[in-house]
Scaffold this active site. Structure first.
Site, PDB file in Angstrom:
ATOM      1  N   THR A  46       0.829  -1.204   0.000  1.00 31.25           N
ATOM      2  CA  THR A  46       0.000   0.000   0.000  1.00 31.25           C
ATOM      3  C   THR A  46       0.861   1.251   0.000  1.00 31.25           C
ATOM      4  O   THR A  46       0.643   2.180  -0.787  1.00 31.25           O
ATOM      5  CB  THR A  46      -0.908   0.013   1.245  1.00 31.25           C
ATOM      6  OG1 THR A  46      -1.675  -1.172   1.292  1.00 31.25           O
ATOM      7  CG2 THR A  46      -1.824   1.217   1.228  1.00 31.25           C
ATOM      8  N   THR A  47       1.872   1.280   0.875  1.00 28.97           N
ATOM      9  CA  THR A  47       2.726   2.458   1.007  1.00 28.97           C
ATOM     10  C   THR A  47       3.539   2.693  -0.255  1.00 28.97           C
ATOM     11  O   THR A  47       3.907   3.833  -0.560  1.00 28.97           O
ATOM     12  CB  THR A  47       3.656   2.304   2.225  1.00 28.97           C
ATOM     13  OG1 THR A  47       2.887   1.840   3.338  1.00 28.97           O
ATOM     14  CG2 THR A  47       4.319   3.610   2.590  1.00 28.97           C
ATOM     15  N   TYR A 109     -12.981  -5.121  -2.617  1.00 30.58           N
ATOM     16  CA  TYR A 109     -14.203  -4.813  -3.368  1.00 30.58           C
ATOM     17  C   TYR A 109     -15.120  -6.024  -3.514  1.00 30.58           C
ATOM     18  O   TYR A 109     -16.316  -5.935  -3.243  1.00 30.58           O
ATOM     19  CB  TYR A 109     -13.899  -4.224  -4.755  1.00 30.58           C
ATOM     20  CG  TYR A 109     -15.148  -3.750  -5.458  1.00 30.58           C
ATOM     21  CD1 TYR A 109     -15.738  -2.549  -5.094  1.00 30.58           C
ATOM     22  CD2 TYR A 109     -15.767  -4.505  -6.442  1.00 30.58           C
ATOM     23  CE1 TYR A 109     -16.911  -2.122  -5.692  1.00 30.58           C
ATOM     24  CE2 TYR A 109     -16.932  -4.086  -7.054  1.00 30.58           C
ATOM     25  CZ  TYR A 109     -17.506  -2.893  -6.677  1.00 30.58           C
ATOM     26  OH  TYR A 109     -18.663  -2.478  -7.270  1.00 30.58           O
ATOM     27  N   TYR A 135      -2.500 -10.571   4.524  1.00 27.17           N
ATOM     28  CA  TYR A 135      -2.606  -9.166   4.933  1.00 27.17           C
ATOM     29  C   TYR A 135      -4.060  -8.860   5.242  1.00 27.17           C
ATOM     30  O   TYR A 135      -4.905  -8.840   4.345  1.00 27.17           O
ATOM     31  CB  TYR A 135      -2.065  -8.283   3.809  1.00 27.17           C
ATOM     32  CG  TYR A 135      -1.967  -6.800   4.121  1.00 27.17           C
ATOM     33  CD1 TYR A 135      -2.214  -6.283   5.388  1.00 27.17           C
ATOM     34  CD2 TYR A 135      -1.615  -5.903   3.112  1.00 27.17           C
ATOM     35  CE1 TYR A 135      -2.116  -4.934   5.646  1.00 27.17           C
ATOM     36  CE2 TYR A 135      -1.504  -4.540   3.361  1.00 27.17           C
ATOM     37  CZ  TYR A 135      -1.756  -4.064   4.627  1.00 27.17           C
ATOM     38  OH  TYR A 135      -1.657  -2.725   4.874  1.00 27.17           O
ATOM     39  N   ARG A 140      -9.417  -1.057   4.386  1.00 27.61           N
ATOM     40  CA  ARG A 140      -9.162  -0.780   2.970  1.00 27.61           C
ATOM     41  C   ARG A 140      -9.876  -1.760   2.050  1.00 27.61           C
ATOM     42  O   ARG A 140     -10.216  -1.415   0.921  1.00 27.61           O
ATOM     43  CB  ARG A 140      -7.659  -0.821   2.674  1.00 27.61           C
ATOM     44  CG  ARG A 140      -6.900   0.424   3.114  1.00 27.61           C
ATOM     45  CD  ARG A 140      -5.471   0.388   2.601  1.00 27.61           C
ATOM     46  NE  ARG A 140      -4.707   1.548   3.034  1.00 27.61           N
ATOM     47  CZ  ARG A 140      -4.518   2.653   2.328  1.00 27.61           C
ATOM     48  NH1 ARG A 140      -5.059   2.765   1.128  1.00 27.61           N
ATOM     49  NH2 ARG A 140      -3.789   3.645   2.806  1.00 27.61           N
ATOM     50  N   LYS A 164      -0.075 -10.220   8.457  1.00 25.80           N
ATOM     51  CA  LYS A 164       0.073  -8.821   8.843  1.00 25.80           C
ATOM     52  C   LYS A 164      -1.282  -8.359   9.337  1.00 25.80           C
ATOM     53  O   LYS A 164      -2.253  -8.333   8.575  1.00 25.80           O
ATOM     54  CB  LYS A 164       0.539  -7.969   7.658  1.00 25.80           C
ATOM     55  CG  LYS A 164       0.650  -6.483   7.986  1.00 25.80           C
ATOM     56  CD  LYS A 164       1.025  -5.665   6.762  1.00 25.80           C
ATOM     57  CE  LYS A 164       1.070  -4.164   7.097  1.00 25.80           C
ATOM     58  NZ  LYS A 164       1.352  -3.330   5.907  1.00 25.80           N
ATOM     59  N   ILE A 206       5.372  -4.510  10.251  1.00 27.50           N
ATOM     60  CA  ILE A 206       5.571  -4.018   8.894  1.00 27.50           C
ATOM     61  C   ILE A 206       5.170  -2.558   8.946  1.00 27.50           C
ATOM     62  O   ILE A 206       3.996  -2.233   9.093  1.00 27.50           O
ATOM     63  CB  ILE A 206       4.769  -4.832   7.871  1.00 27.50           C
ATOM     64  CG1 ILE A 206       5.309  -6.271   7.843  1.00 27.50           C
ATOM     65  CG2 ILE A 206       4.843  -4.202   6.485  1.00 27.50           C
ATOM     66  CD1 ILE A 206       4.545  -7.216   6.937  1.00 27.50           C
TER      67      ILE A 206
END
Length: 294
Positions: A46-47, A109, A135, A140, A164, A206
Site C-alpha cells: 500500500t505504502t 471490493y 494481509y 481498505r 500482517k 511491517i
C-alpha cells in the site's frame, strides 16, 4: 518459519515529477533503511502505491529492489489482488525475479466469504514456492480474515506462514494468537500497536514509521523480545505523536511528504491520491521536529 523478525519497512516508491519511478532515489532509500536497521524491505505494498502500477511496472520495481538489496535483508513483495488470477500472476513473477516472500492482501471490493479467502490463498500458494504473509486490513478491503480462517489457512495451506494484522482489533489478534498456538507468525500492521501485538507473541511490525526512524523501530522490537519492556514501551510511547502525524491523511500521503521534508526526493503521490494539505504539513513538520528527526 519466520521470514523476518523485527521491523520491516513498508517502503515508499519515489516518483519523479512526471510520475515515473525515481530508481536512483529508490536505491538511496533502500540503502539508508538497511543501514538504519530495518530487518526487511516490503516493496509494492500500500505504502509503495502498487495500486497505481501496471503489472510490468510492479514487477520492475520488485526486481530493482531485489537487486539493490542483494541479499542483505529479506525482500517481501506485495502481490495481492481482487482477482485471484492476477494475484497468482504477480506472485509467480515476483518469485521469478527473486523476492524472498510475498505479502498478499485479501481480495478487495469483491468482499468474498471466508471460504473464498481460503481458496484465494490456497490458489496463490499452489502456484509459488516462497513464503506468504496474509494481509488483513478490512478498513481498505472491506473483508476481514477471521481468526479461525487465518489458523485454518496456516495449518492447511503450504507456504502461508504469517499474517500482517492491520485490523486494529487487538481482541481479534488475541483470539488469533490463542487459536494459532504458534502455527502462524503475527506482524503488526499498525505502528501504534506494535507492543500490544508483540505481547501476544508477535514477531515484529511491517512499518511506515520506520521511514523516519528505522533504528528506533528496530530497537523497540528487539528490546521487547529481549525482555527490556521498559525501553520498548518508552520507544513506542515517544513515537505516538509522530505516528499519528504520519497517518493524518490516507497513507502514503503523509509519509511521502515526511520523506521530502527529510531531504529525500520522494516526489509526488500518484492520482487519485493528492498532496498533503498545508495544515497537515505544519502538523507533520512539528511532529518530526518534536521527535528529533527533522
Amino acid at each position: 518459519m519466520s521470514i523476518f523478525t523485527g521491523a520491516g519497512v513498508a517502503i515508499i516508491t519515489p516518483f519523479n515529477e512526471d510520475g515515473s519511478v525515481n530508481y536512483e532515489e529508490f536505491g538511496r532509500i533502500i540503502d539508508d533503511q538497511i543501514s538504519g536497521g530495518s530487518d526487511a524491505i516490503i516493496v509494492c505494498g500500500t505504502t509503495g502505491e502498487s495500486s497505481t502500477m501496471d503489472h510490468d511496472e510492479h514487477i520492475e520495481v520488485i526486481k530493482y529492489c531485489v537487486e539493490k538489496v542483494a541479499g542483505r535483508v529479506p525482500v517481501i513483495a506485495g502481490s495481492g489482488s481482487n482477482c485471484t488470477r492476477e494475484a497468482i500472476n504477480i506472485s509467480k513473477r515476483a518469485e521469478e525475479v527473486g523476492a524472498n516472500g510475498l505479502l498478499c492482501v485479501t481480495p478487495y471490493y469483491n468482499k468474498c466469504t471466508q471460504e473464498g479467502l481460503y481458496q484465494y490463498y490456497k490458489a496463490i500458494s499452489d502456484a509459488v514456492n516462497i513464503p506468504i504473509i496474509m494481509y488483513n486490513i478490512p478498513g481498505r478491503t472491506g473483508t476481514t480474515i477471521q481468526p479461525e480462517t487465518a489458523v485454518r489457512i496456516a495449518k492447511e495451506v503450504k507456504n502461508v506462514v504469517a499474517i500482517k494484522e492491520a485490523s486494529g482489533n487487538i481482541s481479534a489478534v488475541a483470539k488469533l494468537a490463542a487459536l494459532a498456538d504458534g502455527c502462524i507468525d503475527i506482524y503488526s500492521g499498525n505502528d501504534d500497536q506494535v507492543l500490544p501485538i508483540l505481547s501476544l507473541g508477535g514477531k515484529g511490525v511491517i512499518s511506515v514509521w520506520s521511514h523516519v526512524a528505522p533504528k528506533k523501530v528496530h530497537d523497540m522490537v528487539y528490546a521487547y523480545l529481549n525482555g527490556d519492556t521498559a525501553t520498548a514501551t518508552k520507544l513506542q510511547l515517544e513515537a505516538i505523536d509522530v505516528i499519528g502525524a504520519l497517518f493524518c491523511e490516507v497513507n502514503p500521503i503523509p509519509v511521502k511528504a515526511a520523506m521530502n521534508m527529510l531531504g529525500y526526493k520522494a516526489g509526488p503521490v500518484r492520482a487519485p491520491l493528492t498532496e498533503l494539505s498545508d495544515a497537515h504539513k505544519e502538523l507533520l513538520e512539528k511532529a518530526l521536529k518534536d521527535y528529533g528527526v527533522l
